[in-house]
Design a protein around this motif. Structure first.
Motif, PDB file in Angstrom:
ATOM      1  N   TRP A  12     -24.098 -46.154  -0.947  1.00 31.24           N
ATOM      2  CA  TRP A  12     -22.635 -46.175  -1.034  1.00 31.24           C
ATOM      3  C   TRP A  12     -21.979 -45.688   0.251  1.00 31.24           C
ATOM      4  O   TRP A  12     -20.989 -46.251   0.701  1.00 31.24           O
ATOM      5  CB  TRP A  12     -22.144 -45.385  -2.248  1.00 31.24           C
ATOM      6  CG  TRP A  12     -22.399 -46.150  -3.503  1.00 31.24           C
ATOM      7  CD1 TRP A  12     -23.336 -45.862  -4.452  1.00 31.24           C
ATOM      8  CD2 TRP A  12     -21.767 -47.360  -3.917  1.00 31.24           C
ATOM      9  NE1 TRP A  12     -23.310 -46.819  -5.428  1.00 31.24           N
ATOM     10  CE2 TRP A  12     -22.361 -47.744  -5.135  1.00 31.24           C
ATOM     11  CE3 TRP A  12     -20.759 -48.144  -3.385  1.00 31.24           C
ATOM     12  CZ2 TRP A  12     -21.974 -48.889  -5.823  1.00 31.24           C
ATOM     13  CZ3 TRP A  12     -20.371 -49.293  -4.067  1.00 31.24           C
ATOM     14  CH2 TRP A  12     -20.968 -49.656  -5.278  1.00 31.24           C
ATOM     15  N   GLY A  13     -22.531 -44.645   0.871  1.00 34.94           N
ATOM     16  CA  GLY A  13     -21.980 -44.184   2.144  1.00 34.94           C
ATOM     17  C   GLY A  13     -22.123 -45.245   3.214  1.00 34.94           C
ATOM     18  O   GLY A  13     -21.193 -45.503   3.986  1.00 34.94           O
ATOM     19  N   HIS A  14     -23.276 -45.885   3.259  1.00 32.95           N
ATOM     20  CA  HIS A  14     -23.512 -46.974   4.221  1.00 32.95           C
ATOM     21  C   HIS A  14     -22.574 -48.145   3.947  1.00 32.95           C
ATOM     22  O   HIS A  14     -21.999 -48.724   4.879  1.00 32.95           O
ATOM     23  CB  HIS A  14     -24.976 -47.428   4.145  1.00 32.95           C
ATOM     24  CG  HIS A  14     -25.265 -48.620   4.981  1.00 32.95           C
ATOM     25  ND1 HIS A  14     -25.389 -48.556   6.347  1.00 32.95           N
ATOM     26  CD2 HIS A  14     -25.422 -49.933   4.643  1.00 32.95           C
ATOM     27  CE1 HIS A  14     -25.611 -49.773   6.818  1.00 32.95           C
ATOM     28  NE2 HIS A  14     -25.644 -50.621   5.803  1.00 32.95           N
ATOM     29  N   GLU A  15     -22.415 -48.507   2.682  1.00 36.85           N
ATOM     30  CA  GLU A  15     -21.535 -49.622   2.309  1.00 36.85           C
ATOM     31  C   GLU A  15     -20.092 -49.341   2.744  1.00 36.85           C
ATOM     32  O   GLU A  15     -19.414 -50.220   3.276  1.00 36.85           O
ATOM     33  CB  GLU A  15     -21.578 -49.866   0.796  1.00 36.85           C
ATOM     34  CG  GLU A  15     -22.916 -50.252   0.244  1.00 36.85           C
ATOM     35  CD  GLU A  15     -23.294 -51.699   0.474  1.00 36.85           C
ATOM     36  OE1 GLU A  15     -22.435 -52.497   0.884  1.00 36.85           O
ATOM     37  OE2 GLU A  15     -24.463 -52.034   0.251  1.00 36.85           O
ATOM     38  N   THR A 138     -20.573 -37.626   2.318  1.00 33.49           N
ATOM     39  CA  THR A 138     -21.614 -36.769   1.746  1.00 33.49           C
ATOM     40  C   THR A 138     -21.691 -36.972   0.237  1.00 33.49           C
ATOM     41  O   THR A 138     -22.784 -37.075  -0.328  1.00 33.49           O
ATOM     42  CB  THR A 138     -21.336 -35.287   2.081  1.00 33.49           C
ATOM     43  OG1 THR A 138     -21.293 -35.148   3.494  1.00 33.49           O
ATOM     44  CG2 THR A 138     -22.404 -34.388   1.499  1.00 33.49           C
ATOM     45  N   VAL A 139     -20.552 -37.061  -0.401  1.00 33.08           N
ATOM     46  CA  VAL A 139     -20.509 -37.284  -1.848  1.00 33.08           C
ATOM     47  C   VAL A 139     -21.084 -38.659  -2.190  1.00 33.08           C
ATOM     48  O   VAL A 139     -21.836 -38.804  -3.150  1.00 33.08           O
ATOM     49  CB  VAL A 139     -19.046 -37.168  -2.355  1.00 33.08           C
ATOM     50  CG1 VAL A 139     -18.909 -37.656  -3.775  1.00 33.08           C
ATOM     51  CG2 VAL A 139     -18.567 -35.737  -2.223  1.00 33.08           C
ATOM     52  N   LEU A 140     -20.738 -39.652  -1.399  1.00 34.49           N
ATOM     53  CA  LEU A 140     -21.225 -41.002  -1.666  1.00 34.49           C
ATOM     54  C   LEU A 140     -22.740 -41.100  -1.545  1.00 34.49           C
ATOM     55  O   LEU A 140     -23.367 -41.927  -2.219  1.00 34.49           O
ATOM     56  CB  LEU A 140     -20.560 -42.009  -0.724  1.00 34.49           C
ATOM     57  CG  LEU A 140     -19.088 -42.280  -1.000  1.00 34.49           C
ATOM     58  CD1 LEU A 140     -18.500 -43.162   0.084  1.00 34.49           C
ATOM     59  CD2 LEU A 140     -18.888 -42.898  -2.368  1.00 34.49           C
ATOM     60  N   ASP A 141     -23.321 -40.272  -0.701  1.00 35.92           N
ATOM     61  CA  ASP A 141     -24.771 -40.296  -0.536  1.00 35.92           C
ATOM     62  C   ASP A 141     -25.512 -39.827  -1.787  1.00 35.92           C
ATOM     63  O   ASP A 141     -26.709 -40.053  -1.917  1.00 35.92           O
ATOM     64  CB  ASP A 141     -25.198 -39.447   0.672  1.00 35.92           C
ATOM     65  CG  ASP A 141     -24.894 -40.133   1.990  1.00 35.92           C
ATOM     66  OD1 ASP A 141     -24.650 -41.358   1.986  1.00 35.92           O
ATOM     67  OD2 ASP A 141     -24.900 -39.445   3.024  1.00 35.92           O
ATOM     68  N   THR A 142     -24.795 -39.189  -2.713  1.00 34.68           N
ATOM     69  CA  THR A 142     -25.431 -38.728  -3.954  1.00 34.68           C
ATOM     70  C   THR A 142     -24.781 -39.328  -5.193  1.00 34.68           C
ATOM     71  O   THR A 142     -25.152 -38.968  -6.311  1.00 34.68           O
ATOM     72  CB  THR A 142     -25.349 -37.190  -4.053  1.00 34.68           C
ATOM     73  OG1 THR A 142     -23.976 -36.791  -4.084  1.00 34.68           O
ATOM     74  CG2 THR A 142     -26.072 -36.529  -2.889  1.00 34.68           C
ATOM     75  N   PRO A 149     -21.199 -53.712  -5.220  1.00 41.77           N
ATOM     76  CA  PRO A 149     -20.474 -53.200  -4.044  1.00 41.77           C
ATOM     77  C   PRO A 149     -19.236 -54.021  -3.677  1.00 41.77           C
ATOM     78  O   PRO A 149     -18.239 -53.459  -3.242  1.00 41.77           O
ATOM     79  CB  PRO A 149     -21.513 -53.250  -2.920  1.00 41.77           C
ATOM     80  CG  PRO A 149     -22.820 -53.143  -3.624  1.00 41.77           C
ATOM     81  CD  PRO A 149     -22.629 -53.871  -4.935  1.00 41.77           C
ATOM     82  N   GLN A 150     -19.263 -55.335  -3.872  1.00 42.88           N
ATOM     83  CA  GLN A 150     -18.090 -56.146  -3.536  1.00 42.88           C
ATOM     84  C   GLN A 150     -16.922 -55.890  -4.483  1.00 42.88           C
ATOM     85  O   GLN A 150     -15.777 -56.013  -4.092  1.00 42.88           O
ATOM     86  CB  GLN A 150     -18.449 -57.627  -3.516  1.00 42.88           C
ATOM     87  CG  GLN A 150     -19.304 -57.978  -2.325  1.00 42.88           C
ATOM     88  CD  GLN A 150     -19.453 -59.469  -2.132  1.00 42.88           C
ATOM     89  OE1 GLN A 150     -19.063 -60.262  -2.977  1.00 42.88           O
ATOM     90  NE2 GLN A 150     -20.031 -59.838  -1.018  1.00 42.88           N
ATOM     91  N   GLU A 151     -17.210 -55.515  -5.724  1.00 45.98           N
ATOM     92  CA  GLU A 151     -16.146 -55.177  -6.657  1.00 45.98           C
ATOM     93  C   GLU A 151     -15.578 -53.786  -6.364  1.00 45.98           C
ATOM     94  O   GLU A 151     -14.407 -53.522  -6.585  1.00 45.98           O
ATOM     95  CB  GLU A 151     -16.649 -55.255  -8.096  1.00 45.98           C
ATOM     96  CG  GLU A 151     -16.923 -56.674  -8.548  1.00 45.98           C
ATOM     97  CD  GLU A 151     -17.454 -56.736  -9.967  1.00 45.98           C
ATOM     98  OE1 GLU A 151     -17.252 -55.776 -10.723  1.00 45.98           O
ATOM     99  OE2 GLU A 151     -18.072 -57.752 -10.307  1.00 45.98           O
ATOM    100  N   VAL A 152     -16.424 -52.914  -5.847  1.00 46.72           N
ATOM    101  CA  VAL A 152     -16.015 -51.534  -5.575  1.00 46.72           C
ATOM    102  C   VAL A 152     -15.333 -51.411  -4.216  1.00 46.72           C
ATOM    103  O   VAL A 152     -14.322 -50.724  -4.089  1.00 46.72           O
ATOM    104  CB  VAL A 152     -17.222 -50.584  -5.657  1.00 46.72           C
ATOM    105  CG1 VAL A 152     -16.839 -49.177  -5.260  1.00 46.72           C
ATOM    106  CG2 VAL A 152     -17.820 -50.596  -7.054  1.00 46.72           C
ATOM    107  N   LEU A 153     -15.865 -52.080  -3.198  1.00 42.47           N
ATOM    108  CA  LEU A 153     -15.378 -51.886  -1.833  1.00 42.47           C
ATOM    109  C   LEU A 153     -14.765 -53.127  -1.204  1.00 42.47           C
ATOM    110  O   LEU A 153     -14.323 -53.098  -0.065  1.00 42.47           O
ATOM    111  CB  LEU A 153     -16.523 -51.390  -0.934  1.00 42.47           C
ATOM    112  CG  LEU A 153     -17.119 -50.044  -1.341  1.00 42.47           C
ATOM    113  CD1 LEU A 153     -18.345 -49.735  -0.481  1.00 42.47           C
ATOM    114  CD2 LEU A 153     -16.090 -48.939  -1.211  1.00 42.47           C
TER     115      LEU A 153
END
Length: 156
Positions: A12-15, A138-142, A149-153
């Motif tokens: 998620w952090g990478h995305e 940091t939060v996204l990494d956990t 991912p396309q619906e979220v970001l």
């Protein structure tokens, strides 16, 4: 936790960074089209296309965060609710700026007007992205969020 599960969690952090970088690139392409648009009708049509594409991508990104990502973060990390509220307020401000730019594009405003809109969006967008990355990576990494991912970001 298996390696596959850990990879999905840290994705998620990478995305988020990936989408932010693509939106930065789309903004730059749009600004380049604006410069070229002063010379030819074809470039002006390109500008309309790039502005529409950029505005749609940015809007979908923020709508997905508001709908999917921020509620998941808020549920897992209640201490971040004020941060999430500020980010949602930024989304509202950026949506207002995007609407102003779209109206200017539709009425075929001057390159100076369009550049002013793009400059405003660029400034707020970059400030927002940097703040969001500082506060949430940091939060996204956990974060355990089972979603597309396309619906979220937005479009990757």
């Amino acid at each position: 936790m298996t390696e596959g599960e850990k990879t999905r969690l840290t994705a998620w952090g990478h995305e988020l960074r990936s989408v932010h970088n693509r939106l930065r690139e789309a903004l730059q392409v749009t600004r380049t089209a604006l410069v070229k648009g002063e010379a030819t009708e074809l470039a002006t049509r390109d500008l309309l296309l790039f502005c529409h594409g950029f505005c749609t991508a940015l809007t979908r990104h923020h709508e997905g965060e508001d709908r999917e990502l921020f509620p998941a973060i808020g549920a897992a990390h209640p201490e971040l609710r004020d941060t999430l509220l500020k980010l949602q307020q930024d989304h509202s401000m950026i949506a207002h700026l995007v609407a102003g730019m779209q109206a200017t594009v539709e009425r075929r405003g001057s390159p100076v007007e369009l550049d002013r809109h793009l400059e405003g969006i660029a400034a707020i967008m970059e400030s927002h992205f940097r703040y969001e990355e500082r506060q949430l990576l940091t939060v996204l990494d956990t974060l355990a969020l089972d979603a597309n991912p396309q619906e979220v970001l937005g479009p990757l």
